[in-house]
Design an enzyme around this catalytic site. Sequence first.
Site, mmCIF file in Angstrom:
data_model
loop_
_atom_site.group_PDB
_atom_site.id
_atom_site.type_symbol
_atom_site.label_atom_id
_atom_site.label_comp_id
_atom_site.label_asym_id
_atom_site.label_seq_id
_atom_site.Cartn_x
_atom_site.Cartn_y
_atom_site.Cartn_z
ATOM 1 N N SER A 145 0.830 -1.206 0.000
ATOM 2 C CA SER A 145 0.000 0.000 0.000
ATOM 3 C C SER A 145 0.871 1.265 0.000
ATOM 4 O O SER A 145 1.703 1.427 -0.901
ATOM 5 C CB SER A 145 -0.956 -0.052 1.201
ATOM 6 O OG SER A 145 -1.971 0.900 1.067
ATOM 7 N N ASP A 167 -9.086 -5.367 -5.338
ATOM 8 C CA ASP A 167 -8.561 -4.306 -4.469
ATOM 9 C C ASP A 167 -9.406 -3.034 -4.597
ATOM 10 O O ASP A 167 -9.438 -2.416 -5.657
ATOM 11 C CB ASP A 167 -7.097 -4.006 -4.844
ATOM 12 C CG ASP A 167 -6.410 -3.155 -3.795
ATOM 13 O OD1 ASP A 167 -7.083 -2.285 -3.195
ATOM 14 O OD2 ASP A 167 -5.205 -3.341 -3.572
ATOM 15 N N HIS A 197 -7.285 -5.743 -0.905
ATOM 16 C CA HIS A 197 -6.135 -4.921 -0.521
ATOM 17 C C HIS A 197 -5.551 -5.462 0.779
ATOM 18 O O HIS A 197 -6.154 -5.304 1.836
ATOM 19 C CB HIS A 197 -6.604 -3.480 -0.326
ATOM 20 C CG HIS A 197 -5.492 -2.490 -0.173
ATOM 21 N ND1 HIS A 197 -4.690 -2.115 -1.226
ATOM 22 C CD2 HIS A 197 -5.044 -1.794 0.905
ATOM 23 C CE1 HIS A 197 -3.808 -1.219 -0.810
ATOM 24 N NE2 HIS A 197 -3.996 -1.017 0.480
#
Length: 219
Positions: free
Chosen positions: A29, A115, A147
């Site tokens: 991320s 995601d 995610h």
Amino acid sequence: MWTIFFTIILFGSRIEGVPRTDVTVSGLSSGAAMTAQLHLVYSSTISGSGILAGPPYYCARGNSKNVDECLYGPEKSIPVEELISQLQSYASAGTADPTSNIKNDPVYIFTGKYDPVVFPDVVKLNAKVFLSFGANIKPNYEMHATHGYATENFGGSCEIPDLKYFINNCSFNLAYDVLNHIFGGNLTKPGQSVPLTGQFITFDQPALMSPESGGVSKD
Ligand SMILES: *[C@@H]1O[C@H](CO)[C@@H](O)[C@H](O)[C@H]1NC(C)=O
Ligand SMILES: *[C@@H]1O[C@H](CO)[C@@H](O)[C@H](O)[C@H]1NC(C)=O
């Protein structure tokens, strides 16, 4: 929504004749954004990376108005050529390492099909940036994953965001797959239970921030 999972792996030794792997970096991320940044800018030191579910280098171009498109796209509005030429101008100015270091460096890029935080088409732009410098990319774009950090047998279900830890049981050892690519493809996959060695170091991010940036982002 941004979370950081960020690791730097340091090894003291070097083997002649194979690509250097003494310093590599991986992250998830916003940690992936940091990873791309570190690898591209410090490419004389860092020689491999794992970019997991994060946007490409310089995506926001210094403007917080661009942050949303770096998460949700559309990817067509992100000017990849400009991101690439920005790094080249930093390299020419001597504020980034020469981009020739990136050639043949192993880079692993992961995005889960489901995601909802950093859209897959945005994550995939990392490949365009790194390919333009001749990196050796291993893409992982086909998993039915959300995610988070995909594991073999730990965490929330693979498709549903685990908003507390961002760790998802996808019956897939992503950490192994990333490291195996970065370290040349001959690593042995660990079995069910392996004693943990090495050292995890956690640190408090706000302690490293200037007060003005507190609460805006954890990057
Ligand atoms: C992980 O997922 C697999 C496949 O769905 C399941 O068999 C296993 O029990 C799960 N493990 C955990 C710890 O939830
Ligand atoms: C991986 O192992 C095989 C078989 O031992 C060997 O032939 C090959 O050269 C190794 N590759 C690397 C990158 O070390």
